[in-house]
Design a protein around this motif. Structure first.
Motif: not given
Length: 221
Positions: A134-139, A141-145, A161-165, A169-172
């Motif tokens: 699932x991809x999302x974008x925002x202007x 931060x912290x955009x609700x967490x 399993x993985x995320x770019x915040x 990028x980090x893995x869970x």
């Protein structure tokens, strides 16, 4: 673009999550305006809406339209794991034969999914047979967490399993049903961020070419 990659353990639940995803997309088209979201729900012929209900009961019905029973039970256990809501009054939902705790649990999560998670839901895709993104974008931060969104994914048996915040990028590494540790992936982050630099340069070059085509060649045509 921010993203969460997840493992699909139960394909049918991924199909259920699509319904929630599209609900979140539509909520954001209403500019995060709770009043507009409520009015839209009231105007649609959905079985969970009854104009005679109290406002909170309408919230419960909207919640139940996007959160299946199995997901609600998972989320209820998560809420109880983090907070004590044992003294709250409940609303009995006859068709589901269960009680929904009043006030914070439902209201807070619904508010988060509708307007508190301040991102644009850009894309939901399936990758192969067992993964999705699932991809999302925002202007903002912290955009609700991210935590409540990650737990919502887990409620549908979609395991992050993985995320770019937006920064790295980090893995869970899930150490319990609701708790996780993260492992930063600096090299992968660097490579991912470099694609945005390339795209930005490509877009600038494309814009220059388009300007020349529209203006320079027009003079000599």
């Amino acid at each position: 673009m921010l993203y969460v990659e997840f493992q699909i353990n139960t394909p049918s639940k991924f199909e259920d999550f699509k319904k929630l995803y599209h609900y979140m997309v539509n909520s954001r088209k209403l500019n995060y305006d709770r009043n507009l979201i409520v009015k839209r729900a009231e105007s649609e012929p959905l079985e969970y809406i009854n104009k005679g209900l109290e406002p909170y009961e309408q919230e419960v019905r909207r919640y139940l339209s996007i959160i299946p029973r199995y997901a609600h039970e998972f989320l209820t256990k998560y809420i109880q794991f983090n907070h004590d809501y044992s003294d709250l009054e409940s609303i009995y939902v006859e068709e589901l034969e269960l009680y929904i705790n009043e006030l914070e649990p439902v209201s807070n999560l619904l508010n988060y999914l509708e307007i508190g998670f301040e991102v644009n839901m850009d894309e939901l895709i399936k990758v192969g047979d067992s993964k999705g993104v699932v991809r999302f974008s925002t202007g903002n931060f912290p955009y609700g967490g991210l935590d409540r969104f990650l737990i919502t994914l887990k409620a549908f048996d979609l395991i992050p399993i993985e995320c770019f915040n937006g920064f790295t990028i980090f893995q869970f590494d899930w150490i319990s049903m609701y708790d996780y540790e993260t492992v930063n992936l600096p090299e992968k982050t660097k490579k991912y961020l470099s694609t945005f630099d390339v795209n930005k340069k490509t877009n600038i070059f494309t814009n220059i070419l388009n300007y020349i085509r529209k203006n320079y060649f027009k003079v000599f045509s």
